[in-house]
Design a protein around this motif. Structure first.
Motif: not given
Length: 870
Positions: A782-804
């Motif tokens: 399980t990957v947990n990411a703590y993200v600051a978006l300022g005045n943007l909403d979570p619906d405005d962004v995609a947060v992705e985990v890239a692995f390989g």
């Protein structure tokens, strides 16, 4: 004496043969064999004297001849039938109409040049030939395209050689009234006119000429009109002839003037307004500025802001890049752009916004330059290269516009070019197909029956095509030598140049340095030995033009011609000046092998080899452009590439040696029916086939015609454009304009908010749980990411985990992506995103997290060029 005025007198045709005028006026005759054969059969000598130009041909026919034609009942019936056939062709439903309402009603295609026919010389090379084939295939498929370009008073230059083999250029002036064109006129009979304001109170006016390319109207703008000053009249004097301000004005007229011409054409003809705009290379990029100007016009019902107009225009725009090298892109000083736009070229459009579109504000860019390809990419929501490899090269070349993204994510796809088969396949091939399996087109599935045709018949066909080329070469070579100053008494040797039974190799294209015209001269003694080989001789037919300002290209031509002038080999190797469509008619069908040896990967596509293939020619080429994806080992040969870090000279030595080896040990022996003796290697002793028919060679011909022919067809290309680019662009454009551009306005507001707030976005911390000390394939974490978006909403962004797989420098390879979802609002614009991934391979494993904008109107994740990586 010289005339003080000249005009063209149109032929008045008797009613019974009146369809001849319609048949001559529509350029479909240039690829419709029954129509061109009609003109030839009427008067073969006059047809040849006209240069196979129906308009000129009919102009040479006397009133008495017309009367005789009208009295020939059989001929009259033939003319009437072909006239009816053209009417049906122009009106009947075709492939595109089967798409129903799920496709645009009209598509505008902008290009600086068009190679449609030798009688309309408005092309210089591959870009123009491709554009011409695009229009012709669109016509055959029923795609509702409108072409837009410029009418050059002298077209591209005519090439000849001096006595010392130096390229010389001449620019014969064309008379539009003698071309298959009609002037677009207003209802009162006056010429329709496009006007652009220029600095210092000047203006640039242009008339609009229409050429009919089958079903496709082609609009060509001509600045040689009364009312223009001398400089403005000369804006369209010649193709790629000027530089600086003249080139910029050509591109302003093509793009902005072209959109204005379309609006006039819509008004006068009732044609639906284009719903998709296709920008063929950066030259036409200013069309996007004119469309923005229309939407921002204060006099319109509901003027839009810059961001709204840009968003609406981008949605329905497609941009095609054709160059794999930065040097091939038009760039202007920013001060030039500012000078012209401050003159009122686009009222209400801020000049600084225009400058920003072409700004090279990326690593290694020049902030003083305005880049036309960069503007084209920023004005189009969809972009493509012209071959799979070229798509890869383009993604790398323009990756600076999308910093923070892997090159593979750069939003440039590819549609591999094709060639218009009816234009380039020889009539003898058409007759052969009709006789053997009742299918004229190489696209017909019945063509697979070519495998059943007896080898001697294929071999006889190829010899006939080769013989036609030999005859044409002798005629052209003699004319070239006379231009160089030779007397008839010196030219008896030209009557025996080339041999219709010798392996014939063709090489014809523009002559920039990367195409390496003179690679074959790397070892002159070895080339000479191949030309004069006792058992497996070869002969070479070479053609090509160097840009008038390219001294190095001219030097390459001179070096080659001086070699061909050697009496010891001049019967086996020739250079033909003034390469054009007319020369290509015999050159492509007559060559057994088509040679291409560019510096990989600098050939964007290179369609000349395709034209050879549809005529049964085999390709011998570096794996570049289209050949990189379509070579299969049985349709020709691949010249190995020196990719070992060798210097330029070492690389050319290595690749030239590989070329000589292929010709000597594989190509030559196979053509002459020699097969390796039992137990011998490819270069060992050989013995001829018992019946003197090269069965292995003919097997390659059959394989090429049956499998490669359909793949290189421009019909395949057009269908790819429609499905992959035109329909999606139309849907996006339709949605953007619905309800008075409601979606475009919402999207523009969202984009402005994202761009304004993006600097506050950051990935503050990433952790993972579930990994044991000894992880195995199939384990989850399980990957947990703590993200600051300022005045943007979570619906405005995609947060992705890239692995390989992770390399020693932590670069990820074979990357997979998974979305992380919002798990908790931490307050103050901070959020916890979480999700699971599965370890799917052994060895080194790594992951990272990134944040990107997300919106339903985005075509790709990289579209806005915004990303925050952990």
């Amino acid at each position: 004496m010289k005339a003080i005025r000249r005009f063209t007198v149109r032929t008045v045709l008797p009613e019974s043969i009146a369809p001849l005028g319609k048949l001559a006026g529509n350029l479909r005759w240039s690829w419709h064999l029954p129509t061109s054969r009609l003109f030839e059969d009427i008067d073969p000598a006059a047809w040849a004297a006209s240069g196979h130009d129906p308009v000129s041909f009919l102009g040479s026919v006397t009133r008495e001849q017309l009367r005789q034609l009208a009295a020939d009942k059989q001929l009259v019936q033939r003319i009437q039938d072909l006239g009816a056939d053209l009417d049906n062709y122009l009106s009947e439903p075709r492939w595109y109409q089967s798409l129903g309402d799920d496709a645009p009603r009209s598509i505008a295609y902008f290009s600086p040049e068009y190679g449609i026919s030798a009688v309309l010389p408005q092309y210089s090379g591959g870009l123009g030939i491709l554009a011409g084939d695009h229009l012709k295939s669109a016509s055959d498929l029923g795609v509702p395209l409108i072409g837009v370009g410029l009418l050059y008073q002298a077209g591209y230059f005519k090439q000849s050689l001096s006595r010392d083999a130096w390229q010389q250029e001449t620019y014969p002036v064309l008379d539009p009234d003698g071309l298959p064109l009609t002037l677009l006129r207003e209802e009162d009979g006056s010429a329709a006119k496009v006007v652009l304001p220029l600095p210092n109170g000047r203006q640039l006016s242009a008339h609009i000429w229409r050429a009919d390319v089958g079903r496709v109207p082609l609009l060509l703008l001509d600045s040689n009109v009364a009312g223009n000053d001398e400089a403005a009249r000369n804006v369209t004097d010649r193709l790629y002839g000027g530089g600086g301000d003249q080139r910029l004005q050509q591109e302003l007229l093509l793009g902005m003037g072209g959109v204005k011409a379309l609006r006039i054409f819509e008004r006068l003809t009732g044609t639906p307004a284009p719903e998709v705009f296709h920008t063929n290379e950066g030259h036409a990029g200013f069309l996007g500025i004119e469309r923005i100007r229309e939407l921002m016009d204060p006099s319109s019902e509901s003027p839009m802001s810059w961001e709204e107009a840009l968003t609406a225009g981008r949605a329905s725009t497609v941009f095609t890049t054709h160059t794999p090298v930065p040097a091939g892109i038009d760039r202007f000083d920013c001060t030039q752009i500012e000078h012209f736009f401050n003159a009122g070229l686009a009222h209400s459009v801020p000049t600084d916004k225009v400058l920003a579109l072409g700004a090279e504000n990326y690593a290694d860019g020049d902030p003083a330059k305005f880049n036309m390809a960069v503007m084209g990419l920023r004005l189009a929501q969809r972009a493509n290269g012209v071959a799979k490899l070229h798509g890869e090269v383009s993604r790398g070349m323009f990756s600076g516009l999308w910093p923070g993204f892997d090159t593979r994510e750069v939003p440039i796809t590819s549609v591999t070019n094709g060639v218009h088969v009816p234009s380039w396949v020889d009539p003898q091939i058409v007759d052969f197909a009709r006789k053997n399996f009742g299918a004229e087109s190489i696209l017909d599935p019945k063509w697979s029956r070519v495998y059943d045709v007896a080898d001697p018949e294929i071999w006889a066909l190829r010899r006939s095509l080769r013989s036609n080329l030999v005859a044409d070469v002798r005629r052209r070579l003699r004319a070239s030598w006379k231009t160089r100053g030779a007397a008839d008494a010196e030219l008896a040797w030209t009557d025996s140049v080339l041999d219709p039974d010798v392996l014939t190799i063709g090489f014809a294209r523009r002559v920039p340095t990367y195409k390496r015209l003179t690679l074959m001269l790397r070892d002159p003694a070895r080339l000479k030995a191949l030309l004069l080989h006792a058992e497996h001789p070869i002969q070479l037919v070479i053609a090509g033009k160097s840009h008038p300002a390219d001294e190095q290209g001219k030097r390459m031509i001179q070096d080659l011609v001086r070699f061909t002038d050697d009496p010891a080999v001049r019967h086996r190797i020739v250079f033909l000046p003034n390469y054009d469509i007319a020369m290509a008619r015999t050159l492509f069908p007559g060559c057994d092998v088509w040679l291409n040896n560019p510096l990989r990967p600098l050939e964007a596509c290179g369609t000349s080899g395709m034209k050879s293939a549809i005529n049964g020619g085999l390709n011998l080429s570096v794996l570049d452009g289209w050949w990189d994806e379509m070579y299969d080992g049985d349709n020709g040969w691949a010249i190995p590439t020196a990719d070992n870090g060798a210097s330029a000279d070492e690389r050319d030595d290595i690749e030239a040696a590989a070329l000589y080896d292929l010709l000597e040990t594989q190509v030559g022996p196979r053509f002459y029916g020699s097969v390796p003796a039992m137990g011998a290697g490819a270069a060992g002793p050989s013995e001829p086939s018992p019946d003197r028919i090269p069965h292995q060679w003919i097997a390659m011909i059959k394989h090429t015609m049956a499998t490669l022919g359909p793949a290189v067809s421009a019909e395949r290309m057009l269908q790819d454009y429609v499905g992959q680019l035109y329909q999606p662009a139309w849907r996006a454009g339709r949605d953007a304009v619905a309800d008075s551009y409601a979606l475009a306005k919402r999207t523009a507001a969202w984009r402005s908010r994202i761009q304004g707030g993006w600097s506050a976005v950051q990935v503050e911390h990433v952790d993972s749980v579930g990994v044991t000390e000894d992880p195995q394939i199939g384990d989850s974490l399980t990957v947990n990411a703590y993200v600051a978006l300022g005045n943007l909403d979570p619906d405005d962004v995609a947060v992705e985990v890239a692995f390989g797989r992770a390399s020693d420098n932590d670069e990820l390879d074979s990357v997979a992506l998974e979305d992380l979802g919002v798990a908790e609002n931490l307050g103050s614009g901070r959020y916890l995103f979480t999700g699971g991934i599965t370890i799917d391979h052994s060895g080194s494993f790594g992951y990272t997290v990134r944040v990107l904008p997300r919106h339903s109107t985005l075509v790709s994740k990289a579209e806005l060029g915004l990303v925050v990586n952990a």
